[in-house]
Design a protein around this motif. Structure first.
Motif, PDB file in Angstrom:
ATOM      1  N   ASN A 147       0.835  -1.209   0.000  1.00  0.00           N
ATOM      2  CA  ASN A 147       0.000   0.000   0.000  1.00  0.00           C
ATOM      3  C   ASN A 147       0.872   1.263   0.000  1.00  0.00           C
ATOM      4  OD1 ASN A 147       0.436   0.953   2.962  1.00  0.00           O
ATOM      5  ND2 ASN A 147       0.084  -1.256   3.080  1.00  0.00           N
ATOM      6  N   PRO A 148       0.297   2.390  -0.473  1.00  0.00           N
ATOM      7  CA  PRO A 148       1.078   3.644  -0.540  1.00  0.00           C
ATOM      8  C   PRO A 148       1.587   4.114   0.818  1.00  0.00           C
ATOM      9  CG  PRO A 148      -0.854   3.801  -1.934  1.00  0.00           C
ATOM     10  CD  PRO A 148      -0.995   2.511  -1.178  1.00  0.00           C
ATOM     11  N   TYR A 149       0.825   3.910   1.893  1.00  0.00           N
ATOM     12  CA  TYR A 149       1.310   4.313   3.215  1.00  0.00           C
ATOM     13  C   TYR A 149       2.682   3.690   3.481  1.00  0.00           C
ATOM     14  CZ  TYR A 149       2.169   4.136   8.203  1.00  0.00           C
ATOM     15  OH  TYR A 149       2.791   4.225   9.416  1.00  0.00           O
ATOM     16  N   GLY A 150       2.770   2.390   3.271  1.00  0.00           N
ATOM     17  CA  GLY A 150       4.033   1.686   3.514  1.00  0.00           C
ATOM     18  C   GLY A 150       5.148   2.223   2.620  1.00  0.00           C
ATOM     19  N   TRP A 151       4.791   2.497   1.369  1.00  0.00           N
ATOM     20  CA  TRP A 151       5.811   3.028   0.445  1.00  0.00           C
ATOM     21  C   TRP A 151       6.306   4.398   0.904  1.00  0.00           C
ATOM     22  CZ3 TRP A 151       8.671   0.127  -2.268  1.00  0.00           C
ATOM     23  CH2 TRP A 151       8.176  -1.003  -2.909  1.00  0.00           C
ATOM     24  N   THR A 152       5.418   5.211   1.504  1.00  0.00           N
ATOM     25  CA  THR A 152       5.916   6.522   1.973  1.00  0.00           C
ATOM     26  C   THR A 152       7.001   6.308   3.027  1.00  0.00           C
ATOM     27  OG1 THR A 152       4.286   6.924   3.776  1.00  0.00           O
ATOM     28  CG2 THR A 152       3.685   7.717   1.566  1.00  0.00           C
TER      29      THR A 152
END
Ligand code: NAD
Ligand code: WQD
Length: 338
Positions: A147-152
Motif C-alpha cells: 500500500n502507498p502508506y508503507g511506500w511513503t
C-alpha cells in the motif's frame, strides 16, 4: 534538550512528550490537529505539571516552520506528522505521498537553515515488506509494500539516508515501530481515532465501551496456531521511552541508525481479545470474517539492537496494555471530545 515534535499532539507524539518532559527535556509541539486535538496538549501539561509550547501549523508550510525554528532553539526534531490509515492510502495515494514526504522534506530543509542536526523518524515494521520473514532484523533489506502508506515510509527512510550521506553533521535515527497499543496510566491521554477505527485495539475498546456492536476478526484460516494473524504489540509508553533513548543517542552520534521497537513476542488476534477480557472483565463480542487485503500472517521484531545500543527494552506486559487501553477508553468514551 529542546525537542520539536512534529505531529506531537497525536497518539505516539503525546505519550513521547510526557516521557521527554519527565526526563527533563523541553518540548515544542507542532500539529495541524488533522488527526488530534489541542486537548491532548493540555492533558500533557496536566500529567507532567510542565508548560508545553505548541503551534497549530501544517508542517508542509515552510514559512510557518521557518518562523517556529527561528523563535525556538531546537536541538532535535522527532517527525510523527504522518497520515497513517493504510486503506485510505490505497484510495488517496497522492494525499499520502504529498503529506508524508513533503513534511519530511520541509523539516529537513528548515533544520538545515537553522543548523539543527538531529532527526528521529517514526518509521514502521511495514518497511520489511512482503519478502522478509519474522523476526525482522534491522540488517534485512527493505521489502515491497502492499500500500502507498508503507511506500511513503520506505521512501522517507531512503530520503533520510541520502540526506545524512550528504551532510556528515546529520544524525538520523529511524525507529521502526511494531504495533503500539495502550495508553498513559493516568487515562488522560490515549489513542483517539476519528471515525471507524482501522486498528485492532481501538476497535476492541470501542466495542467494549458500547460504541460498536462487535469486532470482525479478519481471517481465521492463517497458518498460525489459532488461525488468526500474529503481531508484536508494544505498550505506547515503552515506545515513548524508546524515543527518549533515541533523542539522547542522536546527540552524541552522527550518521543513520535503525532500531526496531517491539517486544519480540507475537500474539494472535484471539490472544488480544482474550487478554483484554481477562484484564478488564468486559466481554468483547466478535465474529470471524474474511481476511483483510494486504495483511501478513506474522509480523514481529528482533529488538536486540535497541537493547544493546540504546539500552532499551519493552517492560510492560500485554495485561498492562489492555488495562491501560481500557482505563483511557472508559474514562473518555468519546475520546478527547468529552
Ligand atoms: P496520529 O495520527 O495520532 O499522529 C500524527 C499526528 O500528526 C496527528 O496529531 C496529526 O494531526 C498530525 N499531522 C499529520 N499531518 C500533519 C501535517 N502536515 N502538519 C502537522 N501535523 C500533522 O498517529 P500516531 O499513531 O501517533 O503515529 C505517529 C507516526 O508514527 C506516524 O508517522 C505513523 O505513520 C507512525 N507509525 C504509527 C504506527 C501506529 O500503529 N500508530 C505504527 C508505525 C508507525
Ligand atoms: C492488527 C491485527 C488485523 C482490525 C498497521 C499498519 C502498520 C503499522 C501499524 C501504522 C491484524 C486484525 C484488525 C479489526 C482485525 N503502522 N484486525 N479486526 O495491520 O498489523 O498494522 O498498523 O502506522 O503499517 O499496517 O495493525 O491493528 O490494523 O491489525 O481482525 O477490526 O488485527 O487483521 O491481524 P497492522 P492492525
Amino acid at each position: 534538550m529542546n525537542v520539536l515534535l512534529a505531529g506531537g499532539a497525536g497518539y505516539i507524539g503525546s505519550h513521547t512528550a510526557v516521557e521527554l518532559l519527565n526526563a527533563g527535556h523541553q518540548v515544542v509541539i507542532v500539529d495541524d490537529y488533522s488527526n488530534s486535538s489541542p486537548e491532548a496538549v493540555h492533558r500533557i501539561e496536566k500529567i507532567t505539571g510542565k508548560r508545553v509550547i505548541s503551534y497549530e501549523a501544517d508542517v508542509k508550510n515552510k514559512e510557518k516552520m521557518r518562523y517556529i525554528f527561528s523563535e525556538n532553539h531546537i536541538d532535535c526534531v522527532i517527525h510523527f506528522a504522518g497520515l497513517k490509515a493504510v486503506g485510505e492510502s490505497v484510495r488517496l495515494p497522492l494525499k499520502y505521498y504529498r503529506n508524508n514526504i513533503d513534511t519530511t522534506l520541509t523539516l529537513l530543509e528548515c533544520m538545515e537553515e537553522a543548523g539543527v542536526n538531529q532527526f528521529v523518524f517514526s518509521s514502521s515494521a511495514t518497511v520489511y515488506g512482503e519478502e522478509n520473514k519474522p523476526p525482522y532484523v534491522e540488517t534485512m533489506h527493505r521489502g515491497s509494500c502492499s500500500n502507498p502508506y508503507g511506500w511513503t515510509k520506505v521512501m522517507m527512510e531512503q530520503i533520510l539516508e541520502d540526506a545524512a550521506k550528504a551532510n556528515p553533521k546529520l544524525s538520523v535515527i529511524l525507529l521502526r515501530y511494531f504495533n503500539p497499543i495502550g495508553a498513559h496510566e493516568s487515562g488522560l491521554i490515549g489513542e483517539d481515532p476519528q471515525g471507524i477505527p482501522n486498528n485492532l485495539m481501538p476497535f476492541i475498546a470501542q466495542v467494549a465501551v458500547g460504541r460498536r456492536d462487535h469486532l470482525t476478526v479478519f481471517g481465521g484460516d492463517y497458518p498460525t496456531p489459532d488461525g488468526t494473524c500474529l503481531r508484536d504489540y508494544i505498550h505506547v509508553m515503552d515506545l515513548a521511552n524508546g524515543h527518549v533513548k533515541a533523542v539522547e543517542y542522536a546527540a552524541s552520534h552522527k550518521g543513520v541508525e535503525v532500531f526496531n521497537l517491539g517486544t519480540g513476542t507475537p500474539y494472535s488476534v484471539l490472544d488480544i481479545i482474550h487478554a483484554f477480557e481477562k484484564a478488564t472483565g468486559v466481554k468483547v463480542k466478535y465474529e470471524i470474517g474474511p481476511r483483510r487485503a494486504g495483511d501478513l500472517s506474522e509480523v514481529w521484531a528482533d529488538s536486540t539492537k535497541a537493547q544493546k545500543v540504546l539500552g532499551w527494552h519493552a517492560e510492560r506486559t500485554l495485561e498492562d496494555m489492555c488495562r491501560d487501553t481500557w482505563n483511557w477508553q472508559s474514562k473518555n468514551p468519546e475520546g478527547y471530545k468529552k
